[in-house]
Design a protein around this motif. Structure first.
Motif, mmCIF file in Angstrom:
data_model
loop_
_atom_site.group_PDB
_atom_site.id
_atom_site.type_symbol
_atom_site.label_atom_id
_atom_site.label_comp_id
_atom_site.label_asym_id
_atom_site.label_seq_id
_atom_site.Cartn_x
_atom_site.Cartn_y
_atom_site.Cartn_z
ATOM 1 N N THR A 160 0.736 -1.023 -0.021
ATOM 2 C CA THR A 160 0.015 0.110 0.134
ATOM 3 C C THR A 160 0.847 1.330 0.045
ATOM 4 O OG1 THR A 160 -0.226 0.418 2.328
ATOM 5 C CG2 THR A 160 -1.848 -1.269 1.341
ATOM 6 N N SER A 161 0.404 2.281 -0.193
ATOM 7 C CA SER A 161 1.126 3.889 -0.327
ATOM 8 C C SER A 161 0.295 4.709 0.080
ATOM 9 C CB SER A 161 1.754 4.034 -1.571
ATOM 10 O OG SER A 161 0.490 4.040 -2.618
ATOM 11 N N SER A 162 0.958 5.597 0.605
ATOM 12 C CA SER A 162 0.160 6.864 1.325
ATOM 13 C C SER A 162 0.432 8.333 0.403
ATOM 14 C CB SER A 162 -0.029 6.900 2.625
ATOM 15 O OG SER A 162 1.520 6.993 3.056
ATOM 16 N N TRP A 163 -0.508 9.007 0.308
ATOM 17 C CA TRP A 163 0.092 10.431 0.117
ATOM 18 C C TRP A 163 -0.429 11.650 1.028
ATOM 19 C CZ3 TRP A 163 -3.899 8.198 -3.270
ATOM 20 C CH2 TRP A 163 -5.125 8.379 -3.206
ATOM 21 N N ASP A 192 3.979 11.366 0.872
ATOM 22 C CA ASP A 192 3.272 11.226 2.094
ATOM 23 C C ASP A 192 4.053 12.153 3.246
ATOM 24 O OD1 ASP A 192 5.539 9.610 2.668
ATOM 25 O OD2 ASP A 192 4.180 7.930 3.296
ATOM 26 N N GLY A 193 5.171 12.946 2.607
ATOM 27 C CA GLY A 193 6.055 13.773 3.441
ATOM 28 C C GLY A 193 7.403 13.145 3.526
ATOM 29 N N ILE A 194 7.363 11.744 3.310
ATOM 30 C CA ILE A 194 8.860 11.308 3.258
ATOM 31 C C ILE A 194 9.208 10.485 2.180
ATOM 32 C CG2 ILE A 194 10.096 9.361 4.601
ATOM 33 C CD1 ILE A 194 8.808 10.296 7.251
ATOM 34 N N PHE A 195 8.071 9.451 1.526
ATOM 35 C CA PHE A 195 8.486 8.709 0.737
ATOM 36 C C PHE A 195 7.261 9.199 -0.839
ATOM 37 C CE2 PHE A 195 9.812 5.875 4.112
ATOM 38 C CZ PHE A 195 10.826 6.017 3.711
ATOM 39 N N TYR A 196 7.600 9.128 -1.931
ATOM 40 C CA TYR A 196 6.668 9.204 -3.108
ATOM 41 C C TYR A 196 5.900 7.898 -3.301
ATOM 42 C CZ TYR A 196 9.179 13.022 -5.327
ATOM 43 O OH TYR A 196 9.618 14.184 -5.553
ATOM 44 N N VAL A 197 4.624 8.194 -3.885
ATOM 45 C CA VAL A 197 3.848 6.983 -3.826
ATOM 46 C C VAL A 197 4.647 5.823 -4.620
ATOM 47 C CG1 VAL A 197 1.558 6.139 -5.067
ATOM 48 C CG2 VAL A 197 1.797 8.330 -3.666
ATOM 49 N N LEU A 206 -2.220 -2.753 -3.633
ATOM 50 C CA LEU A 206 -3.780 -2.839 -3.368
ATOM 51 C C LEU A 206 -4.193 -1.364 -3.314
ATOM 52 C CD1 LEU A 206 -3.905 -5.456 -0.651
ATOM 53 C CD2 LEU A 206 -4.126 -5.737 -2.907
ATOM 54 N N LEU A 207 -3.770 -0.459 -2.733
ATOM 55 C CA LEU A 207 -4.341 1.133 -2.853
ATOM 56 C C LEU A 207 -3.176 1.879 -2.473
ATOM 57 C CD1 LEU A 207 -6.663 1.321 0.392
ATOM 58 C CD2 LEU A 207 -4.748 -0.380 0.209
ATOM 59 N N SER A 208 -3.609 3.304 -2.626
ATOM 60 C CA SER A 208 -3.138 4.323 -2.080
ATOM 61 C C SER A 208 -3.978 5.098 -1.316
ATOM 62 C CB SER A 208 -2.595 5.332 -2.991
ATOM 63 O OG SER A 208 -1.530 4.665 -3.824
ATOM 64 N N PHE A 209 -3.696 5.658 -0.312
ATOM 65 C CA PHE A 209 -4.687 6.060 0.842
ATOM 66 C C PHE A 209 -4.225 7.481 1.308
ATOM 67 C CE2 PHE A 209 -1.843 3.658 3.365
ATOM 68 C CZ PHE A 209 -1.650 4.268 4.373
ATOM 69 N N ASP A 210 -5.093 8.202 1.513
ATOM 70 C CA ASP A 210 -5.090 9.811 2.058
ATOM 71 C C ASP A 210 -4.507 9.912 3.471
ATOM 72 O OD1 ASP A 210 -4.893 12.417 2.422
ATOM 73 O OD2 ASP A 210 -7.297 12.788 2.331
ATOM 74 N N GLY A 211 -3.345 10.103 3.419
ATOM 75 C CA GLY A 211 -2.844 10.223 5.000
ATOM 76 C C GLY A 211 -1.326 10.422 4.846
ATOM 77 N N ASP A 212 -0.625 11.118 5.604
ATOM 78 C CA ASP A 212 0.925 11.339 5.865
ATOM 79 C C ASP A 212 1.572 10.169 6.529
ATOM 80 O OD1 ASP A 212 1.346 12.018 8.554
ATOM 81 O OD2 ASP A 212 0.780 13.950 8.049
ATOM 82 N N HIS A 213 3.090 10.088 6.389
ATOM 83 C CA HIS A 213 3.558 8.906 6.889
ATOM 84 C C HIS A 213 3.306 8.896 8.391
ATOM 85 C CE1 HIS A 213 6.450 5.871 5.671
ATOM 86 N NE2 HIS A 213 6.975 5.972 6.769
ATOM 87 N N THR A 214 2.921 9.823 9.140
ATOM 88 C CA THR A 214 2.738 9.440 10.645
ATOM 89 C C THR A 214 1.354 9.137 10.898
ATOM 90 O OG1 THR A 214 1.795 11.802 11.043
ATOM 91 C CG2 THR A 214 4.183 11.548 11.028
ATOM 92 N N GLU A 215 0.444 9.431 9.884
ATOM 93 C CA GLU A 215 -0.959 8.882 10.157
ATOM 94 C C GLU A 215 -1.333 7.572 9.821
ATOM 95 O OE1 GLU A 215 -2.669 13.466 8.998
ATOM 96 O OE2 GLU A 215 -2.616 11.755 7.545
#
Length: 249
Positions: A160-163, A192-197, A206-215
């Motif tokens: 998974t990844s986050s943005w 996500d503030g540290i890594f790119y999607v 599976l998915l990318s979700f809305d949230g930074d790397h702490t969330e």
């Protein structure tokens, strides 16, 4: 209830181990408890001499003492687990990675350069649970070489990844996101503030979700991370049913 154990793996600096062990993941434990699923929390304690290979070896030893398990690996530990799978054939029923920089890190590449700002990088390293020398191992060119060397594995790997959420839960992520993109309109969408999607995509993404790397830790109560962890549980249950011949691919 799963037949195999469910193990949650994350990195933590030796100096911070007590804090991580006692408080940081209590709300995530609550998610698993609500689903009546026991989860073993496995912190990988890192000294100043931590390396990718060293962490993979530790993971291998710890998981062999537990037995084959479904793994949820947070952040950089997802990369560590992939290396353990390839280098040591570590027993894993499945591997579910959350915001792990499988393809290398732009931020780590910058951290390796003479232009780096150590005052910015120190809190990032503490947050990721890695010493500085271990963080720069994630630079893009080195991870590309590592990925080419890793053997193919049959263990199912889902990523998974986050943005970045528009209002980050830590100021340090605002600073790193500005370095990564320098464009507010793009910051929200692509890192996500540290890594790119794209740095976090691997295997069956599976998915990318809305949230930074702490969330992804549930640190922002406005972001409900429970569905993410329940997805990991659902995947593990599906893999077990598939092994029993009860569901199709």
């Amino acid at each position: 209830m799963l037949k195999h154990p469910f193990v949650f793996i994350f990195n933590v600096l030796e100096s911070q181990h007590a804090v991580f062990r006692t408080s940081l993941f209590s709300h995530i434990k609550w998610i698993f408890d609500q689903d009546n699923q026991k989860c073993i929390f496995l912190p990988i304690r890192n000294s100043a001499h931590s390396t990718l290979e060293h962490r993979a070896e530790i993971i291998d030893k710890k998981l062999r003492s537990i037995g084959s398990a479904h793994i949820v690996a947070l952040s950089v530990s997802g990369v560590d687990c992939r290396i353990a799978l390839s280098a040591f054939s570590t027993p894993m029923e499945s591997l579910f990675t959350i915001s792990s920089p499988h393809n290398g890190s732009t931020l780590a590449t910058w951290a390796y350069s003479p232009e780096r700002d150590l005052s910015l990088l120190d809190p990032i390293c503490r947050f990721l649970g890695l010493p500085f020398d271990a963080f720069v191992e994630l630079r893009t060119d080195r991870m590309q070489k590592i990925n080419k060397k890793l053997s193919q594995v049959t263990t199912p790997i889902c990523s998974t990844s986050s943005w970045k959420h528009p209002k980050p839960s830590l100021d340090l992520l605002t600073e790193t996101a500005e370095f990564l993109q320098g464009n507010d309109d793009v910051i929200v969408k692509w890192n996500d503030g540290i890594f790119y999607v794209d740095e976090m995509k691997w295997g069956n993404h599976l998915l990318s979700f809305d949230g930074d790397h702490t969330e992804i830790l549930g640190s922002n109560l406005k972001i409900n991370c429970a569905p993410l962890y329940r997805l990991a549980l659902d995947n593990a249950q599906r893999f077990e049913l598939h092994q029993e011949g009860k569901v199709a691919n």
